[in-house]
Write a protein that holds these residues in place. Structure first.
Motif, PDB file in Angstrom:
ATOM      1  N   LEU A   1     -12.172  -1.718  52.617  1.00 40.98           N
ATOM      2  CA  LEU A   1     -12.012  -0.262  52.488  1.00 40.98           C
ATOM      3  C   LEU A   1     -10.638  -0.036  51.872  1.00 40.98           C
ATOM      4  N   CYS A   2     -10.617   0.524  50.652  1.00 43.37           N
ATOM      5  CA  CYS A   2      -9.345   0.775  49.981  1.00 43.37           C
ATOM      6  C   CYS A   2      -8.662   1.971  50.670  1.00 43.37           C
ATOM      7  N   GLU A   3      -7.461   1.734  51.206  1.00 39.17           N
ATOM      8  CA  GLU A   3      -6.848   2.755  52.053  1.00 39.17           C
ATOM      9  C   GLU A   3      -5.614   3.434  51.467  1.00 39.17           C
ATOM     10  N   ASP A   4      -4.916   2.741  50.537  1.00 35.09           N
ATOM     11  CA  ASP A   4      -3.653   3.328  50.079  1.00 35.09           C
ATOM     12  C   ASP A   4      -3.171   2.616  48.818  1.00 35.09           C
ATOM     13  N   ASN A   5      -2.143   3.198  48.197  1.00 37.06           N
ATOM     14  CA  ASN A   5      -1.455   2.477  47.125  1.00 37.06           C
ATOM     15  C   ASN A   5      -0.670   1.344  47.774  1.00 37.06           C
ATOM     16  N   ALA A   6      -0.570   0.204  47.073  1.00 40.30           N
ATOM     17  CA  ALA A   6       0.188  -0.907  47.654  1.00 40.30           C
ATOM     18  C   ALA A   6       1.663  -0.533  47.676  1.00 40.30           C
ATOM     19  N   PRO A   7       2.368  -0.840  48.749  1.00 43.34           N
ATOM     20  CA  PRO A   7       3.781  -0.491  48.784  1.00 43.34           C
ATOM     21  C   PRO A   7       4.552  -1.248  47.703  1.00 43.34           C
ATOM     22  N   LYS A   8       5.350  -0.532  46.961  1.00 43.66           N
ATOM     23  CA  LYS A   8       6.262  -1.092  45.940  1.00 43.66           C
ATOM     24  C   LYS A   8       5.551  -1.937  44.874  1.00 43.66           C
ATOM     25  N   LYS A   9       4.281  -1.648  44.594  1.00 46.39           N
ATOM     26  CA  LYS A   9       3.591  -2.445  43.565  1.00 46.39           C
ATOM     27  C   LYS A   9       2.719  -1.508  42.736  1.00 46.39           C
ATOM     28  N   VAL A  10       3.278  -1.003  41.655  1.00 49.79           N
ATOM     29  CA  VAL A  10       2.573  -0.013  40.841  1.00 49.79           C
ATOM     30  C   VAL A  10       1.308  -0.639  40.240  1.00 49.79           C
ATOM     31  N   GLY A  11       0.201   0.115  40.266  1.00 51.14           N
ATOM     32  CA  GLY A  11      -1.050  -0.390  39.703  1.00 51.14           C
ATOM     33  C   GLY A  11      -1.852  -1.215  40.705  1.00 51.14           C
ATOM     34  N   TYR A  12      -1.369  -1.305  41.936  1.00 51.46           N
ATOM     35  CA  TYR A  12      -2.084  -2.062  42.967  1.00 51.46           C
ATOM     36  C   TYR A  12      -2.393  -1.160  44.165  1.00 51.46           C
ATOM     37  N   VAL A  13      -3.475  -1.473  44.830  1.00 52.84           N
ATOM     38  CA  VAL A  13      -3.861  -0.730  46.039  1.00 52.84           C
ATOM     39  C   VAL A  13      -4.069  -1.738  47.169  1.00 52.84           C
ATOM     40  N   CYS A  14      -4.235  -1.208  48.385  1.00 57.08           N
ATOM     41  CA  CYS A  14      -4.472  -2.131  49.492  1.00 57.08           C
ATOM     42  C   CYS A  14      -5.495  -1.551  50.460  1.00 57.08           C
ATOM     43  N   GLY A  15      -6.076  -2.432  51.239  1.00 54.12           N
ATOM     44  CA  GLY A  15      -7.073  -1.998  52.221  1.00 54.12           C
ATOM     45  C   GLY A  15      -7.350  -3.131  53.175  1.00 54.12           C
ATOM     46  N   ARG A  16      -8.310  -2.902  54.075  1.00 51.37           N
ATOM     47  CA  ARG A  16      -8.587  -3.923  55.090  1.00 51.37           C
ATOM     48  C   ARG A  16     -10.008  -4.455  55.024  1.00 51.37           C
ATOM     49  N   THR A  17     -10.115  -5.720  55.439  1.00 46.48           N
ATOM     50  CA  THR A  17     -11.444  -6.289  55.632  1.00 46.48           C
ATOM     51  C   THR A  17     -11.984  -5.729  56.947  1.00 46.48           C
ATOM     52  N   ASP A  18     -13.270  -5.946  57.178  1.00 39.63           N
ATOM     53  CA  ASP A  18     -13.891  -5.538  58.429  1.00 39.63           C
ATOM     54  C   ASP A  18     -13.150  -6.150  59.631  1.00 39.63           C
ATOM     55  N   SER A  19     -12.653  -7.380  59.461  1.00 41.01           N
ATOM     56  CA  SER A  19     -11.949  -8.063  60.553  1.00 41.01           C
ATOM     57  C   SER A  19     -10.518  -7.567  60.738  1.00 41.01           C
ATOM     58  N   GLY A  20     -10.089  -6.663  59.855  1.00 41.24           N
ATOM     59  CA  GLY A  20      -8.781  -6.034  60.044  1.00 41.24           C
ATOM     60  C   GLY A  20      -7.658  -6.636  59.218  1.00 41.24           C
ATOM     61  N   ARG A  21      -7.962  -7.561  58.282  1.00 39.57           N
ATOM     62  CA  ARG A  21      -6.902  -8.183  57.487  1.00 39.57           C
ATOM     63  C   ARG A  21      -6.561  -7.330  56.262  1.00 39.57           C
ATOM     64  N   LEU A  22      -5.266  -7.218  56.003  1.00 37.70           N
ATOM     65  CA  LEU A  22      -4.792  -6.410  54.884  1.00 37.70           C
ATOM     66  C   LEU A  22      -4.899  -7.186  53.572  1.00 37.70           C
ATOM     67  N   VAL A  23      -5.469  -6.538  52.543  1.00 33.64           N
ATOM     68  CA  VAL A  23      -5.657  -7.180  51.241  1.00 33.64           C
ATOM     69  C   VAL A  23      -5.034  -6.291  50.161  1.00 33.64           C
ATOM     70  N   THR A  24      -4.290  -6.906  49.242  1.00 34.07           N
ATOM     71  CA  THR A  24      -3.719  -6.163  48.115  1.00 34.07           C
ATOM     72  C   THR A  24      -4.453  -6.585  46.844  1.00 34.07           C
ATOM     73  N   PHE A  25      -4.803  -5.609  46.019  1.00 37.21           N
ATOM     74  CA  PHE A  25      -5.520  -5.951  44.772  1.00 37.21           C
ATOM     75  C   PHE A  25      -5.234  -4.905  43.697  1.00 37.21           C
ATOM     76  N   GLU A  26      -5.498  -5.296  42.439  1.00 37.11           N
ATOM     77  CA  GLU A  26      -5.215  -4.402  41.318  1.00 37.11           C
ATOM     78  C   GLU A  26      -6.209  -3.246  41.329  1.00 37.11           C
ATOM     79  N   GLY A  27      -5.723  -2.039  41.068  1.00 36.20           N
ATOM     80  CA  GLY A  27      -6.626  -0.895  41.038  1.00 36.20           C
ATOM     81  C   GLY A  27      -5.837   0.398  41.085  1.00 36.20           C
TER      82      GLY A  27
END
Ligand code: 5AD
Ligand code: SF4
Length: 428
Positions: A374-400
């Motif tokens: 679930l994409c939840e927010d812009n990645a902190p301090k990383k322009v062009g990247y967003v972040c979200g969590r897996t179902d198990s609760g792990r934070l993932v950063t990816f381009e978007g």
């Protein structure tokens, strides 16, 4: 819990016509929502209240309120008024609904307000105003207070006994949140597993989860906090069977030593806890399990601490909140002999190092696999990247781009770095 309470405070202010401002100098009202679970939380709150004095001096019409847990401690209300006389309003945890009246009173007559609860069984408020601030995530209180009296903990003293909201009210709010487009809803209570026991109408947490799991829509459900003594197999089964309830359980163990658990009044043994963990792992194979751990509790010896390290190695938590025991006045443990601070500091360092090793090892296991995030927010301090969590609760950063916020996407994990996962969006 505190974040959501702040959202309720902001909701009250919004209904009075106030809007959010960027800095304290511009504010007409400043509300400090406090926490007193550990000494450092309390010190920080007092430091922040002290730091605002100069603003009040140059702008006397500024209204200053201090609310929340800290004010509920014995004598804290009076103490605050004596040490910080420029504070206009002091409200306890269950008087937040009075904020509106207290502000109007000051505006109209200049009279200060102090209202602290007797901490008995206040009514459970419904229809509270909320100004939600967590993007596509929403917090939802299912109950308030705690009956457990763990010997280190101030919460039952400052928040009173357990009071559950009626199941229908919780379900109605849940459905409203889904209709409003929230994608992740976290059920809140100090001990969610004892939800409903005080209602005497047959409600319990398993039934509530079951009803919630029937609510249609693409959204996620999380809950916190579970008490190991009360997390029963029905709840584990419902999580395993439901597609919307996340495979993620926060199960604070506090200590791995039976001697310490008894002194803490936790009502379970390490063996009982490990049986629960085995049951979770058997039914929910990819469950993210997290915990709270404490070191330096009175009478903790090296071998007790070793038992805690052993539990950490056995369970393999995806992450853990680690704390040094902090003396809270009025609790039973405050009367017990204290462990020297240098011993506690050494233990917490070793505990964090052990947990970090495990987190890193588990992170490696995510690499090269695809997860729904679930994409939840812009990645902190990383322009062009967003972040979200897996179902198990792990934070993932990816381009978007930020257009993705609030959407579910499939992400392939390319790299892990300690607790952080990095990936890229892939098609189904
Ligand atoms: N000292 C340190 N940690 C504490 N916690 C609660 N009370 C104390 C205390 N007096 C921790 C527990 C609990 C978490 C919310 O805070 O680990 O699970
Ligand atoms: Fe505190 Fe124990 Fe209640 Fe948690 S269960 S809030 S640690 S008394």
């Amino acid at each position: 819990m505190n974040i959501h309470e702040s959202e309720k405070i902001a909701g009250t202010l919004q209904a009075m016509g106030y809007t959010e401002c960027d800095n304290e100098e511009d504010a007409d009202v400043i509300v400090f929502n406090t926490c007193c679970i550990r000494d450092n939380a309390e010190k920080r709150a007092l430091g922040n209240i002290g730091a605002i004095k100069h603003i009040k001096k140059s702008k006397p019409e500024l209204i200053l309120a201090v609310v929340g847990c800290m004010t509920q401690q014995d004598g804290a209300g009076l103490n605050l008024r004596q040490k910080y006389p420029y504070v206009d309003i002091v409200l306890g945890t269950n008087n937040l609904a009075e904020l509106n009246n207290a502000i109007l009173r000051i505006k109209n007559s200049g009279k200060k307000s102090v209202l602290i609860d007797p901490n008995e069984r206040p009514e459970v408020l419904e229809g509270e105003l909320k100004y939600r601030t967590s993007g596509c995530n929403a917090w939802l209180n299912i109950m308030y207070g705690c009956n457990n009296f763990c010997t280190y903990c101030i919460v039952p003293y400052v928040r009173g006994r357990e009071r559950s909201r009626k199941m229908q009210n919780v379900l109605d709010e849940f459905k409203t949140l889904v209709d409003q487009g929230y994608k992740e809803i976290t059920l809140l209570g100090q001990n969610v597993n004892s939800y409903g026991h005080d209602l005497n109408d047959g409600s319990n947490f398993a039934k509530l989860l079951e009803e919630i799991s029937k609510i249609e829509g693409k959204h996620r459900v999380r809950f916190m906090t579970s008490h190991p003594k009360d997390l029963n197999r029905d709840v584990i089964d419902i999580i395993a069977d439901s597609k919307n309830i996340c495979n993620n359980i926060h199960l604070p163990i506090q200590s791995g030593s039976n001697k310490i658990l008894k002194l803490m009044n936790r009502h379970y043994t390490r063996e009982y806890y490990l049986e629960t963990i085995d049951a979770i792992k058997a039914k929910i194979p990819n469950c993210g399990i997290t915990t709270d751990l404490m070191v330096g509790f009175p009478y903790e010896e090296e071998e007790d601490f070793e038992d805690t390290l052993d539990i950490v190695r056995k369970v393999k938590y995806s992450s853990a909140f680690t704390f040094i025991y902090s003396v809270r006045k009025g609790t039973k443990a405050s009367l017990m002999p204290q462990v020297p601070p240098e011993v506690s500091k050494d233990r917490i360092k070793r505990l964090i190092a052990e947990q970090n090793k495990i987190t890193k090892e588990l992170s490696k296991g995510y690499e090269c696999k695809v997860y729904e995030v679930l994409c939840e927010d812009n990645a902190p301090k990383k322009v062009g990247y967003v972040c979200g969590r897996t179902d198990s609760g792990r934070l993932v950063t990816f381009e978007g781009s930020s257009d993705l916020i609030g959407q579910f996407v499939n992400v392939k994990i390319n790299k892990s770095q300690s607790a952080s996962l990095f990936g890229e969006i892939v098609e189904e």
